[in-house]
Motif scaffolding. Structure first.
Motif, PDB file in Angstrom:
ATOM      1  N   PHE A 143     -14.768  20.915 -27.137  1.00 16.35           N
ATOM      2  CA  PHE A 143     -14.159  19.630 -26.816  1.00 16.35           C
ATOM      3  C   PHE A 143     -13.499  19.043 -28.063  1.00 16.35           C
ATOM      4  O   PHE A 143     -14.009  19.177 -29.168  1.00 16.35           O
ATOM      5  CB  PHE A 143     -15.195  18.642 -26.271  1.00 16.35           C
ATOM      6  N   SER A 144     -12.368  18.396 -27.875  1.00 19.21           N
ATOM      7  CA  SER A 144     -11.695  17.693 -28.966  1.00 19.21           C
ATOM      8  C   SER A 144     -12.430  16.368 -29.213  1.00 19.21           C
ATOM      9  O   SER A 144     -13.281  15.958 -28.414  1.00 19.21           O
ATOM     10  CB  SER A 144     -10.239  17.410 -28.585  1.00 19.21           C
ATOM     11  N   GLN A 185     -14.838  17.370 -16.370  1.00 17.10           N
ATOM     12  CA  GLN A 185     -14.335  17.469 -17.744  1.00 17.10           C
ATOM     13  C   GLN A 185     -14.586  18.875 -18.291  1.00 17.10           C
ATOM     14  O   GLN A 185     -13.715  19.470 -18.912  1.00 17.10           O
ATOM     15  CB  GLN A 185     -15.036  16.455 -18.656  1.00 17.10           C
ATOM     16  N   GLN A 220     -17.872  19.192 -30.029  1.00 18.38           N
ATOM     17  CA  GLN A 220     -16.829  19.938 -30.740  1.00 18.38           C
ATOM     18  C   GLN A 220     -17.179  21.421 -30.834  1.00 18.38           C
ATOM     19  O   GLN A 220     -16.309  22.271 -30.686  1.00 18.38           O
ATOM     20  CB  GLN A 220     -16.634  19.377 -32.151  1.00 18.38           C
ATOM     21  N   HIS A 277     -12.316  21.458 -16.624  1.00 21.23           N
ATOM     22  CA  HIS A 277     -10.967  21.343 -17.183  1.00 21.23           C
ATOM     23  C   HIS A 277     -10.899  22.052 -18.536  1.00 21.23           C
ATOM     24  O   HIS A 277      -9.924  22.747 -18.836  1.00 21.23           O
ATOM     25  CB  HIS A 277     -10.568  19.872 -17.314  1.00 21.23           C
ATOM     26  N   LYS A 278     -11.941  21.894 -19.344  1.00 22.33           N
ATOM     27  CA  LYS A 278     -11.983  22.549 -20.655  1.00 22.33           C
ATOM     28  C   LYS A 278     -12.019  24.065 -20.486  1.00 22.33           C
ATOM     29  O   LYS A 278     -11.369  24.798 -21.223  1.00 22.33           O
ATOM     30  CB  LYS A 278     -13.194  22.049 -21.455  1.00 22.33           C
ATOM     31  N   GLU A 287      -8.565  25.272 -19.862  1.00 25.22           N
ATOM     32  CA  GLU A 287      -7.794  25.282 -21.102  1.00 25.22           C
ATOM     33  C   GLU A 287      -8.156  26.488 -21.963  1.00 25.22           C
ATOM     34  O   GLU A 287      -7.288  27.119 -22.550  1.00 25.22           O
ATOM     35  CB  GLU A 287      -8.041  24.000 -21.904  1.00 25.22           C
ATOM     36  N   ARG A 323     -11.123  13.452 -28.946  1.00 23.24           N
ATOM     37  CA  ARG A 323     -10.734  12.555 -27.850  1.00 23.24           C
ATOM     38  C   ARG A 323     -11.589  12.837 -26.616  1.00 23.24           C
ATOM     39  O   ARG A 323     -12.083  11.921 -25.955  1.00 23.24           O
ATOM     40  CB  ARG A 323      -9.256  12.730 -27.522  1.00 23.24           C
ATOM     41  N   GLU A 324     -11.789  14.113 -26.328  1.00 25.37           N
ATOM     42  CA  GLU A 324     -12.597  14.483 -25.160  1.00 25.37           C
ATOM     43  C   GLU A 324     -14.064  14.107 -25.363  1.00 25.37           C
ATOM     44  O   GLU A 324     -14.725  13.663 -24.415  1.00 25.37           O
ATOM     45  CB  GLU A 324     -12.454  15.977 -24.888  1.00 25.37           C
ATOM     46  N   GLN A 345     -15.034  11.595 -27.052  1.00 25.49           N
ATOM     47  CA  GLN A 345     -15.056  10.148 -26.848  1.00 25.49           C
ATOM     48  C   GLN A 345     -15.078   9.825 -25.346  1.00 25.49           C
ATOM     49  O   GLN A 345     -15.778   8.914 -24.907  1.00 25.49           O
ATOM     50  CB  GLN A 345     -13.846   9.515 -27.526  1.00 25.49           C
ATOM     51  N   GLU A 346     -14.320  10.581 -24.559  1.00 26.76           N
ATOM     52  CA  GLU A 346     -14.330  10.388 -23.105  1.00 26.76           C
ATOM     53  C   GLU A 346     -15.712  10.693 -22.525  1.00 26.76           C
ATOM     54  O   GLU A 346     -16.187   9.981 -21.638  1.00 26.76           O
ATOM     55  CB  GLU A 346     -13.278  11.281 -22.450  1.00 26.76           C
ATOM     56  N   LEU A 347     -16.362  11.738 -23.029  1.00 23.60           N
ATOM     57  CA  LEU A 347     -17.711  12.066 -22.563  1.00 23.60           C
ATOM     58  C   LEU A 347     -18.699  10.964 -22.931  1.00 23.60           C
ATOM     59  O   LEU A 347     -19.564  10.607 -22.130  1.00 23.60           O
ATOM     60  CB  LEU A 347     -18.167  13.407 -23.143  1.00 23.60           C
TER      61      LEU A 347
END
Length: 155
Positions: A65-66, A90, A61, A93-94, A97, A68-69, A71-73
């Motif tokens: 990263f959010s 990932q 965070q 992509h961040k 953004e 959700r992200e 959690q994906e990591l």
């Protein structure tokens, strides 16, 4: 101390070790980021791995990263088939953004600078150009057709 066996922690101690509040741990449980442990002796105890997981989430965070992200990591980290390239994708992509958000913030700054520059900085509010600008209906963005081929007038 090396060789010391880590014992399960109460929610308060786990929160303290992870540098978060008790409510954060409960929130992470509700979100499925950490598992809710079984109650032992009337209260829940958390294994030391939960503290490490919470620290990982918080660090993710901190760098943007959010949840959700994060959690994906975590899912990628737990997947033996995953590759470092997946994590890199990932992060890239961040970055994209973040670049988009920076561009938007620069547009907002320019708009604010324009209304501030038009303001005389004194006088009654009835002539305040900033308030007048906020009262105006939003303008439709102009559509640039620079990339479209020109139509030729041929007889």
């Amino acid at each position: 101390m090396p060789g010391r066996q880590m014992r399960n922690l109460t929610i308060g101690k786990a929160a303290q070790e992870a540098g978060v509040g008790v409510e954060t741990i409960r929130f992470y449980e509700r979100q499925g980021l950490i598992e809710q442990p079984a109650k032992g002796a009337g209260y829940r105890t958390y294994p030391p791995e939960v503290v490490a997981r919470i620290r990982f989430i918080r660090q993710a965070q901190r760098i943007g990263f959010s949840l959700r992200e994060a959690q994906e990591l975590l899912a990628l980290r737990a997947n033996p088939e995953a590759d470092c390239a997946d994590v890199r994708a990932q992060a890239q992509h961040k970055i994209a953004e973040v670049d988009e958000k920076i561009s938007e913030l620069l547009r907002v700054r320019a708009a604010l600078e324009a209304v501030v520059a038009s303001c005389p900085g004194h006088g009654g509010l009835s002539g305040c150009t900033i308030l007048e600008a906020l009262d105006e209906a939003p303008r439709e963005p102009s559509t640039c057709r620079c990339d479209e081929p020109r139509k030729r007038n041929t007889p």
